[in-house]
Structures are given as C-alpha cells and as structure tokens.
Write a protein that holds these residues in place. Structure first.
Motif, mmCIF file in Angstrom:
data_model
loop_
_atom_site.group_PDB
_atom_site.id
_atom_site.type_symbol
_atom_site.label_atom_id
_atom_site.label_comp_id
_atom_site.label_asym_id
_atom_site.label_seq_id
_atom_site.Cartn_x
_atom_site.Cartn_y
_atom_site.Cartn_z
ATOM 1 N N ILE A 1 0.880 -1.163 0.000
ATOM 2 C CA ILE A 1 0.000 0.000 0.000
ATOM 3 C C ILE A 1 0.918 1.213 0.000
ATOM 4 C CG2 ILE A 1 -1.740 1.309 1.278
ATOM 5 C CD1 ILE A 1 -2.607 -1.359 2.565
ATOM 6 N N GLY A 2 0.662 2.153 -0.893
ATOM 7 C CA GLY A 2 1.558 3.295 -0.986
ATOM 8 C C GLY A 2 0.860 4.633 -0.930
ATOM 9 N N MET A 3 1.618 5.619 -0.472
ATOM 10 C CA MET A 3 1.170 7.012 -0.472
ATOM 11 C C MET A 3 2.326 7.874 -0.959
ATOM 12 S SD MET A 3 -0.505 9.202 2.628
ATOM 13 C CE MET A 3 -0.498 10.990 2.639
ATOM 14 N N ALA A 4 2.087 8.612 -2.029
ATOM 15 C CA ALA A 4 3.097 9.524 -2.576
ATOM 16 C C ALA A 4 2.626 10.948 -2.306
ATOM 17 C CB ALA A 4 3.263 9.296 -4.079
ATOM 18 N N ALA A 5 3.319 11.623 -1.417
ATOM 19 C CA ALA A 5 2.896 12.976 -1.056
ATOM 20 C C ALA A 5 4.019 13.707 -0.339
ATOM 21 C CB ALA A 5 1.666 12.910 -0.146
ATOM 22 N N ARG A 6 3.971 15.026 -0.429
ATOM 23 C CA ARG A 6 4.900 15.838 0.340
ATOM 24 C C ARG A 6 4.686 15.549 1.821
ATOM 25 N NH1 ARG A 6 2.846 20.744 0.151
ATOM 26 N NH2 ARG A 6 0.968 19.901 -0.764
ATOM 27 N N MET A 7 5.724 15.518 2.580
ATOM 28 C CA MET A 7 5.622 15.259 4.016
ATOM 29 C C MET A 7 5.506 16.592 4.738
ATOM 30 S SD MET A 7 8.104 11.995 4.312
ATOM 31 C CE MET A 7 7.588 10.466 3.539
ATOM 32 N N VAL A 8 4.281 17.099 4.703
ATOM 33 C CA VAL A 8 3.946 18.398 5.271
ATOM 34 C C VAL A 8 2.686 18.247 6.123
ATOM 35 C CG1 VAL A 8 5.048 19.701 3.397
ATOM 36 C CG2 VAL A 8 2.640 19.041 3.201
ATOM 37 N N PRO A 9 2.389 19.237 6.974
ATOM 38 C CA PRO A 9 1.266 19.091 7.904
ATOM 39 C C PRO A 9 -0.099 18.786 7.283
ATOM 40 C CG PRO A 9 2.667 20.897 8.611
ATOM 41 C CD PRO A 9 3.174 20.452 7.265
ATOM 42 N N ASP A 10 -0.386 19.249 6.046
ATOM 43 C CA ASP A 10 -1.717 18.976 5.505
ATOM 44 C C ASP A 10 -1.868 17.572 4.937
ATOM 45 O OD1 ASP A 10 -0.075 19.857 3.341
ATOM 46 O OD2 ASP A 10 -1.850 20.294 2.140
#
Length: 182
Positions: A7-16
C-alpha cells in the motif's frame, strides 16, 4: 507466507498530508498488517520527514513502513507498479496529481473525503475507481481491511481506475473541457 501486499502514499511530508494518521492506524492494527504481509511505502519528502522517521522508529514499525524518499519520474513509475492499493490521506486537496498517477497505473484508491478528491470519483458499470473516507482511524482501517481481504473488488476497482483516468482526465479530454470553458 502470503505474498507481500504493498500500500503506498506519494505525497509531500507536510502538515496537511496525513502520514501520521496512517502510521497510527498501522500501529493500532499492526497485527493485521503483519498477519497479511502488508508493507506501507511512503514516497516523498518534506519538513516532516524527520519526525515521521522518529515516529515510525518509536512505534517499532520499520519492518512495515518503508520511506522511499523523493523519487525521480522513472523510479516513481516503478514504485506505483509495485503497489496493490494506493492511499492518499490529507486535510485538503484540489486535484491530486498523485491520485491521477495512481489511477493511470490501474490502482484501487482510498482517499480522504475532501475537496477535489470528490471530483475524481467516477463509476463505470456501477464500480467506483476510488473509495472516499473521512479522516477517522476506524473508517480508514475498515476500508484498507476491506480491500486487502477482497482481491476481486481490488481487481475490479483497478480496471475502472484506468478506464476513468483515460475517459475523464486524459490530455485530450482535459483540453476539450478547457476549450468549452473558455
């Protein structure tokens, strides 16, 4: 042992973005993830990278959660190809490029029921390409568990995901829609 499911999540590691929520879900349900040989892959970086690394380590989840960092385009394509399910949890979205990429890679998707994500849900033959869920631990876990345990549903959603991105979000379709708009 069961084949590894990714299972993957590609996203900036930021508060939102809600990587931390997913880490908590995995921690509280780790026996399910271990029993079903599930690995979580995070692609991306950002200001929360260090704190997410520390949280994963403090909860002893390094064997389940793998931080892949920021990936170049070719590596990102390989990363998406490895996945069985794409998940995208966030506080707000307009039109998520990562979700569109996951759709183009024929992945079933679980995403936060917010903003622009609602516009990406389409149905073909009564099957949705995405499952939208409130940002609540129990609801998200329920949907992850449902997709992991229902390979046939995953497969149907995968097929629909690709068809949806081609039909509604291809360059040609988007160009035509913009032309009508202007």
């Amino acid at each position: 042992m069961n084949k590894i499911k990714y299972i993957g999540m590609a996203a900036r590691m930021v508060p939102d973005k809600l990587h931390d929520l997913l880490i908590d879900i995995i921690f509280f349900n780790r026996f399910f993830f271990i029993k079903n040989n599930i690995k979580i892959l995070f692609a991306g970086d950002g200001i929360l990278l260090k704190s997410l690394q520390e949280k994963i380590k403090s909860k002893k989840l390094q064997e389940i959660i793998i931080l892949n960092g920021r990936l170049k385009e070719d590596d990102l394509i390989k990363w998406f190809k490895k996945l069985d399910i794409y998940i995208h949890l966030s506080k707000d979205e307009t039109t998520s490029t990562s979700i569109l990429q996951a759709m183009s890679m024929s992945l079933p998707i679980i995403a936060s029921k917010i903003g622009g994500n609602k516009n990406l849900v389409k149905s073909i033959d009564s099957i949705n390409n995405m499952i939208l869920v409130n940002n609540e631990e129990s609801r998200i876990y329920e949907k992850i568990k449902f997709l992991i345990l229902n390979k046939n549903i995953r497969k149907k959603m995968s097929n629909v995901s690709r068809k949806v991105v081609v039909k509604y979000f291809s360059c040609e379709t988007m160009y035509q829609n913009y032309q009508k708009f202007f």
